[in-house]
Write a protein that holds these residues in place. Sequence first.
Motif, PDB file in Angstrom:
ATOM      1  N   THR A 180     -19.684 -15.010  -0.325  1.00 40.22           N
ATOM      2  CA  THR A 180     -20.363 -15.070   1.070  1.00 40.22           C
ATOM      3  C   THR A 180     -21.523 -14.216   0.905  1.00 40.22           C
ATOM      4  O   THR A 180     -21.359 -13.112   0.251  1.00 40.22           O
ATOM      5  N   LEU A 181     -22.687 -14.787   1.238  1.00 35.90           N
ATOM      6  CA  LEU A 181     -23.728 -14.037   1.114  1.00 35.90           C
ATOM      7  C   LEU A 181     -24.578 -13.936   2.760  1.00 35.90           C
ATOM      8  O   LEU A 181     -24.651 -14.742   3.343  1.00 35.90           O
ATOM      9  N   VAL A 182     -24.651 -12.568   3.065  1.00 37.49           N
ATOM     10  CA  VAL A 182     -25.222 -12.534   4.438  1.00 37.49           C
ATOM     11  C   VAL A 182     -26.845 -11.897   3.977  1.00 37.49           C
ATOM     12  O   VAL A 182     -26.804 -11.106   3.359  1.00 37.49           O
TER      13      VAL A 182
ATOM     14  N   ALA B 143     -33.681 -14.009   7.970  1.00 38.70           N
ATOM     15  CA  ALA B 143     -34.305 -15.434   7.926  1.00 38.70           C
ATOM     16  C   ALA B 143     -35.387 -15.583   7.232  1.00 38.70           C
ATOM     17  O   ALA B 143     -36.007 -16.435   7.133  1.00 38.70           O
ATOM     18  N   THR B 144     -35.974 -14.422   6.471  1.00 44.13           N
ATOM     19  CA  THR B 144     -36.789 -14.464   5.250  1.00 44.13           C
ATOM     20  C   THR B 144     -36.318 -15.108   4.083  1.00 44.13           C
ATOM     21  O   THR B 144     -37.124 -15.369   3.089  1.00 44.13           O
ATOM     22  N   ALA B 145     -35.184 -15.436   4.201  1.00 40.08           N
ATOM     23  CA  ALA B 145     -34.607 -16.047   2.727  1.00 40.08           C
ATOM     24  C   ALA B 145     -35.115 -17.456   2.537  1.00 40.08           C
ATOM     25  O   ALA B 145     -35.072 -18.066   3.344  1.00 40.08           O
ATOM     26  N   PRO B 146     -35.725 -17.707   1.240  1.00 35.84           N
ATOM     27  CA  PRO B 146     -36.214 -18.853   0.770  1.00 35.84           C
ATOM     28  C   PRO B 146     -35.272 -20.140   0.998  1.00 35.84           C
ATOM     29  O   PRO B 146     -34.245 -19.884   0.494  1.00 35.84           O
ATOM     30  N   ALA B 147     -35.648 -21.044   1.704  1.00 37.37           N
ATOM     31  CA  ALA B 147     -34.914 -22.053   2.157  1.00 37.37           C
ATOM     32  C   ALA B 147     -34.090 -22.720   0.969  1.00 37.37           C
ATOM     33  O   ALA B 147     -32.923 -23.291   0.863  1.00 37.37           O
ATOM     34  N   GLY B 148     -35.069 -23.149  -0.053  1.00 38.41           N
ATOM     35  CA  GLY B 148     -34.633 -23.655  -1.240  1.00 38.41           C
ATOM     36  C   GLY B 148     -33.535 -23.147  -2.023  1.00 38.41           C
ATOM     37  O   GLY B 148     -32.626 -23.480  -2.439  1.00 38.41           O
ATOM     38  N   GLU B 149     -33.720 -21.686  -2.165  1.00 41.08           N
ATOM     39  CA  GLU B 149     -32.708 -20.981  -2.665  1.00 41.08           C
ATOM     40  C   GLU B 149     -31.500 -20.705  -1.979  1.00 41.08           C
ATOM     41  O   GLU B 149     -30.273 -20.925  -2.721  1.00 41.08           O
ATOM     42  N   VAL B 150     -31.475 -20.618  -0.742  1.00 42.79           N
ATOM     43  CA  VAL B 150     -30.392 -20.747   0.275  1.00 42.79           C
ATOM     44  C   VAL B 150     -29.641 -22.198   0.046  1.00 42.79           C
ATOM     45  O   VAL B 150     -28.245 -22.194  -0.197  1.00 42.79           O
TER      46      VAL B 150
ATOM     47  N   LEU C 171     -27.808 -22.055  -3.473  1.00 41.43           N
ATOM     48  CA  LEU C 171     -26.668 -21.099  -3.268  1.00 41.43           C
ATOM     49  C   LEU C 171     -25.595 -21.882  -2.759  1.00 41.43           C
ATOM     50  O   LEU C 171     -24.403 -22.047  -3.218  1.00 41.43           O
ATOM     51  N   GLU C 172     -25.740 -22.669  -1.742  1.00 37.42           N
ATOM     52  CA  GLU C 172     -24.757 -23.202  -0.721  1.00 37.42           C
ATOM     53  C   GLU C 172     -24.167 -24.613  -1.560  1.00 37.42           C
ATOM     54  O   GLU C 172     -23.002 -24.600  -1.554  1.00 37.42           O
TER      55      GLU C 172
END
Length: 245
Positions: free
Chosen positions: A220-222, A225-232, A235-236
């Motif tokens: 799990t990563l917490v 909102a600044t997390a890059p959408a592509g990287e998220v 990871l998912e």
Amino acid sequence: MIARAVKESGSAMVPELAELTGASEMTIRRDLDTLAAQGVLERFHGGARTLLLRGEEPPFALRAHEAVDAKRRIAAEVSRLVADGETVLLDSGTTCLEVARLLRGRPVTVMPLSLQAIHVLSDAPAPTTLLVPGGRPRHGEGALTGPLTLASLAALRFDTAVLGCCGLSAAEGLTAYDLDDAAVKKAITASTRRVIAAADGGKLGRTAHAYVGPAALVRTLVTDATAPAGEVAALEAAGTVVITA
């Protein structure tokens, strides 16, 4: 201007670069493609990241004043994920220090890996149980490293580890700024049933020079909102559950 912004921050998204330069997002995308072709930066969906390894860690005293609200929100979500009765291994770092403050007084057993978190939990009221590892504190950081820390980790097993991230990406995995810190993080992942990574968005897509392991180590990563959408998304796709605090 784009190259400098990406280099300084480690990564940047198209909308923020458009706002910075006053250019359209379409123009930014074309410029990013050109810069990527020239080997200046690396493109990912929705933005770009630097090709330079982030080899120097900012001082703890400086990091403690950065993104404080985001770190507290992340820590609150991490604390919510920890159930009463658990044994918790708590990595060093400023976000993990916020987690320590929230675990204080709860019915959990905690072994912190920094002098700052040990201090926070040292007089915690019952039913909190504090375990103190051996080790050598890194100067200016308070993070415990070395053979005694590794031996403490090898002797115990934990329900949950809360891991601080220097860098995390689906492609490059978990990385740390320091080889000793990387060794501790490897031992953390081997001593626990699940790993929760706590990292603000600036750590995602970033790579430091000391390799810890693949991103799949993180259940799990917490983040915020600044997390890059592509990287998220990457990871998912690799199996990590991403929670935005």
